[in-house]
Design an enzyme around this catalytic site. Structure first.
Site, mmCIF file in Angstrom:
data_model
loop_
_atom_site.group_PDB
_atom_site.id
_atom_site.type_symbol
_atom_site.label_atom_id
_atom_site.label_comp_id
_atom_site.label_asym_id
_atom_site.label_seq_id
_atom_site.Cartn_x
_atom_site.Cartn_y
_atom_site.Cartn_z
ATOM 1 N N THR A 174 6.843 5.896 7.386
ATOM 2 C CA THR A 174 6.918 4.610 8.088
ATOM 3 C C THR A 174 6.871 4.854 9.589
ATOM 4 O O THR A 174 7.698 5.588 10.127
ATOM 5 C CB THR A 174 8.219 3.880 7.716
ATOM 6 O OG1 THR A 174 8.187 3.659 6.318
ATOM 7 C CG2 THR A 174 8.340 2.552 8.440
ATOM 8 N N LYS A 214 3.860 -2.940 7.027
ATOM 9 C CA LYS A 214 5.063 -2.250 6.546
ATOM 10 C C LYS A 214 6.320 -2.746 7.285
ATOM 11 O O LYS A 214 7.307 -3.159 6.689
ATOM 12 C CB LYS A 214 4.887 -0.742 6.750
ATOM 13 C CG LYS A 214 6.129 0.073 6.560
ATOM 14 C CD LYS A 214 6.552 0.109 5.120
ATOM 15 C CE LYS A 214 7.911 0.756 4.996
ATOM 16 N NZ LYS A 214 8.287 1.051 3.663
ATOM 17 N N CYS A 249 15.974 2.841 5.301
ATOM 18 C CA CYS A 249 14.764 2.080 5.623
ATOM 19 C C CYS A 249 15.069 0.875 6.495
ATOM 20 O O CYS A 249 14.682 0.843 7.659
ATOM 21 C CB CYS A 249 14.062 1.661 4.344
ATOM 22 S SG CYS A 249 13.613 3.084 3.346
ATOM 23 N N LYS A 272 16.874 1.325 10.108
ATOM 24 C CA LYS A 272 16.080 2.040 11.124
ATOM 25 C C LYS A 272 14.744 1.333 11.390
ATOM 26 O O LYS A 272 14.264 1.302 12.521
ATOM 27 C CB LYS A 272 15.905 3.507 10.752
ATOM 28 C CG LYS A 272 14.723 3.848 9.912
ATOM 29 C CD LYS A 272 14.562 5.348 9.757
ATOM 30 C CE LYS A 272 13.591 5.694 8.648
ATOM 31 N NZ LYS A 272 12.208 5.384 8.852
HETATM 32 C C1 UGA Z 1 13.300 -1.016 1.081
HETATM 33 C C2 UGA Z 1 12.199 -1.994 0.633
HETATM 34 O O1 UGA Z 1 12.713 -2.891 -0.355
HETATM 35 C C3 UGA Z 1 10.989 -1.246 0.058
HETATM 36 O O2 UGA Z 1 9.947 -2.165 -0.253
HETATM 37 C C4 UGA Z 1 10.507 -0.231 1.121
HETATM 38 O O3 UGA Z 1 9.413 0.532 0.652
HETATM 39 C C5 UGA Z 1 11.643 0.710 1.470
HETATM 40 O O4 UGA Z 1 12.743 -0.066 1.994
HETATM 41 C C6 UGA Z 1 11.148 1.680 2.520
HETATM 42 O O5 UGA Z 1 10.847 1.250 3.630
HETATM 43 O O6 UGA Z 1 10.940 2.853 2.200
HETATM 44 P P1 UGA Z 1 15.228 0.363 -0.168
HETATM 45 O O7 UGA Z 1 15.706 0.752 1.183
HETATM 46 O O8 UGA Z 1 15.092 1.416 -1.202
HETATM 47 O O9 UGA Z 1 13.782 -0.355 -0.087
HETATM 48 O O10 UGA Z 1 16.270 -0.689 -0.743
HETATM 49 P P2 UGA Z 1 16.306 -2.247 -1.086
HETATM 50 O O11 UGA Z 1 16.328 -2.433 -2.534
HETATM 51 O O12 UGA Z 1 15.296 -2.996 -0.320
HETATM 52 O O13 UGA Z 1 17.768 -2.611 -0.534
HETATM 53 C C7 UGA Z 1 18.105 -2.403 0.848
HETATM 54 C C8 UGA Z 1 19.532 -2.813 1.111
HETATM 55 O O14 UGA Z 1 19.655 -4.231 1.062
HETATM 56 C C9 UGA Z 1 20.567 -2.283 0.114
HETATM 57 O O15 UGA Z 1 21.698 -1.843 0.842
HETATM 58 C C10 UGA Z 1 20.911 -3.472 -0.748
HETATM 59 O O16 UGA Z 1 22.205 -3.419 -1.288
HETATM 60 C C11 UGA Z 1 20.765 -4.608 0.266
HETATM 61 N N1 UGA Z 1 20.463 -5.915 -0.336
HETATM 62 C C12 UGA Z 1 19.303 -6.111 -1.026
HETATM 63 C C13 UGA Z 1 21.347 -6.978 -0.151
HETATM 64 O O17 UGA Z 1 22.404 -6.838 0.499
HETATM 65 N N2 UGA Z 1 21.038 -8.202 -0.679
HETATM 66 C C14 UGA Z 1 19.885 -8.425 -1.381
HETATM 67 O O18 UGA Z 1 19.661 -9.562 -1.815
HETATM 68 C C15 UGA Z 1 19.003 -7.328 -1.561
#
Ligand code: UGA
Length: 449
Positions: free
Chosen positions: A121, A223, A279, A282
């Site tokens: 990224t 992205k 992700c 940052k």
């Molecule tokens: C995120 C994106 O969803 C991916 O599409 C992207 O590829 C990735 O970053 C990246 O840039 O590599 P990720 O960091 O694995 O994926 O996690 P998410 O499932 O998106 O959750 C991120 C955070 O948000 C977690 O701490 C989760 O608990 C929180 N979250 C998520 C909430 O507090 N509420 C929600 O409704 C959803």
């Protein structure tokens, strides 16, 4: 096709494993020689669902190999996927030194033309700089390089599934030949010609992934814009939760009804402790920095970041109010990973919560199904347990920080009998307030009265 993957973090490993499983020949490299040795011995350095199976299957088929010799890996592939880290610098902007270093290596050791694919990224315009760097470092060596930006949308915990079932594959290029090569690389995924670990009887053919060819700058922007928008949604839901607490609404009822409007959508509206991980926090900072560097003030994103940081304060306020005196209390924390199904604790809300509790003099006991060993390295003053019931024993309060299924299904009747006081502060809204009250708990969560 022969592909090289530079960087064996979760993006590199999942990319390498899935492209090998889809039929390509893949060679992976990393500057961490211990990680390469572990992979060569059949080990998997990170916890990611299905990754072990996919790596084992590609290895058995002889389609994936690992080397700590970067030059060997670079020479191997027709296309090289750069999957190195781009950590935040002091001011929040992305540190691109690893990409620059890899560009130097590619430019100096390549003996044939390469398509260099930027998977890490990165801020917009990095691809153009990468192409300039490759040309400059190769000093007219007769080898030509083209560059593609191919952002990943993989979620940790479901990254293998996401790789095999993408909703879109974005390819930023500036020549048709590069676009064609990228289409060739992804053809097995687009045509569903791979063995999928999640659907043993074959993947559903619909919905099909969109293959989008854009400019390099647009791909990079897609992205950051996507991650930032999802983070905005989460912070929005969290402010609604705060309002619900003041106005006696229920955030779940509100966000559920909102989400049924297809223009809004139900996902990423879960209120609670907010977002963490390597992700969103940052990427948001990097996007704010990038915007301000070109004179665009991204106020709305700054607000989302501020709201997210304040989630920890809101949570600690709830804990302090319920416990009255935190100092000396035994507090059990369920969950260390930044979300369920991963062992990743980077920028995890749970870690921020624990640090605040320790500062206030609490005795912290904690558990997590996968992240214990990562947490042990950075939290020497915490007592860790494998068993959630041992964690809650004699606790004056149990704090829920990660939405793991095992915590959702905890036997609270049993847990309550072990606790010194039946108090639960739930940062992920996992339980029914009514049910917890019936079981005799004092129960606090976000935005549910
Ligand atoms: C995120 C994106 O969803 C991916 O599409 C992207 O590829 C990735 O970053 C990246 O840039 O590599 P990720 O960091 O694995 O994926 O996690 P998410 O499932 O998106 O959750 C991120 C955070 O948000 C977690 O701490 C989760 O608990 C929180 N979250 C998520 C909430 O507090 N509420 C929600 O409704 C959803």
């Amino acid at each position: 096709m022969r592909l090289s993957v530079i960087g064996c973090g979760y993006v590199g490993l999942v990319t390498g494993a899935c492209l090998a499983e889809a039929g390509h020949e893949v060679m992976c490299t990393d500057i961490d020689a211990a990680r390469i040795a572990q992979l060569n011995a059949g080990g998997v350095p990170i916890y990611e669902e299905h990754l072990e199976e996919v790596l084992a299957s590609s290895r058995k088929a002889g389609r994936i190999s690992y080397t700590s010799d970067t030059a060997e890996a670079i020479r191997f592939g027709d296309a090289i996927f750069i999957c190195v880290g781009t950590p935040p610098r002091e001011d929040g902007s992305a540190d691109l030194s690893a990409i620059d270093h890899v560009a130097q290596q590619i430019a100096t050791v390549s003996q044939s033309s390469k398509l260099v694919v930027e998977k890490s990224t990165v801020p917009a315009r990095t691809g153009l700089e990468l192409r300039r760097a490759l040309t400059a470092y190769s000093r007219g060596g007769g080898v030509s390089f083209s560059v593609a930006s191919n952002p990943e949308f993989l979620r940790e915990g479901t990254a293998v599934y996401d790789f095999f079932h993408p909703d879109r594959i974005v390819v930023g290029v500036d020549d048709e030949a590069a676009a064609e090569k990228m289409r060739e690389i992804y053809r097995p995924i687009l045509e569903r010609r791979f063995k999928c670990m999640a659907h043993k009887d074959g993947c559903p053919l619909e919905p099909k992934a969109e293959f989008l060819v854009t400019t390099i700058n647009s791909a990079e922007l897609i992205k950051h814009a996507s991650n930032s928008f999802l983070a905005l949604k989460i912070s929005y839901a969290n402010v609604i939760a705060d309002l619900c607490e003041k106005l006696e609404g229920n955030v779940e009822q509100v966000t559920h009804a909102m989400g049924l409007d297809p223009r809004i959508g139900t996902q990423f509206l879960k209120a609670g402790l907010g977002f963490g991980g390597f992700c969103f926090p940052k990427d948001i900072q990097a996007f704010i920095q990038l915007s301000s560097s070109v004179g665009v003030d991204f106020e709305i994103l700054k607000a989302a970041e501020r709201v997210n940081k304040e989630r920890i304060d809101r949570f600690i306020e709830k804990v302090s109010k319920a416990l009255w005196v935190v100092k000396g209390k035994r507090v059990a924390v369920l969950g260390l990973a930044f979300k369920a199904n991963t062992d990743d604790i980077r920028f995890s809300p749970a870690i921020y919560v624990i640090r605040r509790l320790l500062d206030e003099g609490a005795q912290v006991h904690a558990t997590d199904p996968e992240a214990l060993s990562n947490a042990q390295k950075i939290l020497p003053r915490v007592t860790f347990h494998e068993d959630p019931y041992e964690t809650v024993r004699d606790a004056h309060a149990v704090l829920v920080c990660t939405e793991w299924g095992v915590f959702k299904n905890l036997d609270w009747d049993r847990a309550g009998k072990l606790m010194a006081r039946k108090l639960v502060v739930d940062g992920r809204n996992l339980y029914s307030p009514k049910r917890m009250a019936e079981l005799g708990f004092e129960y606090h969560s976000f935005g549910r009265g």
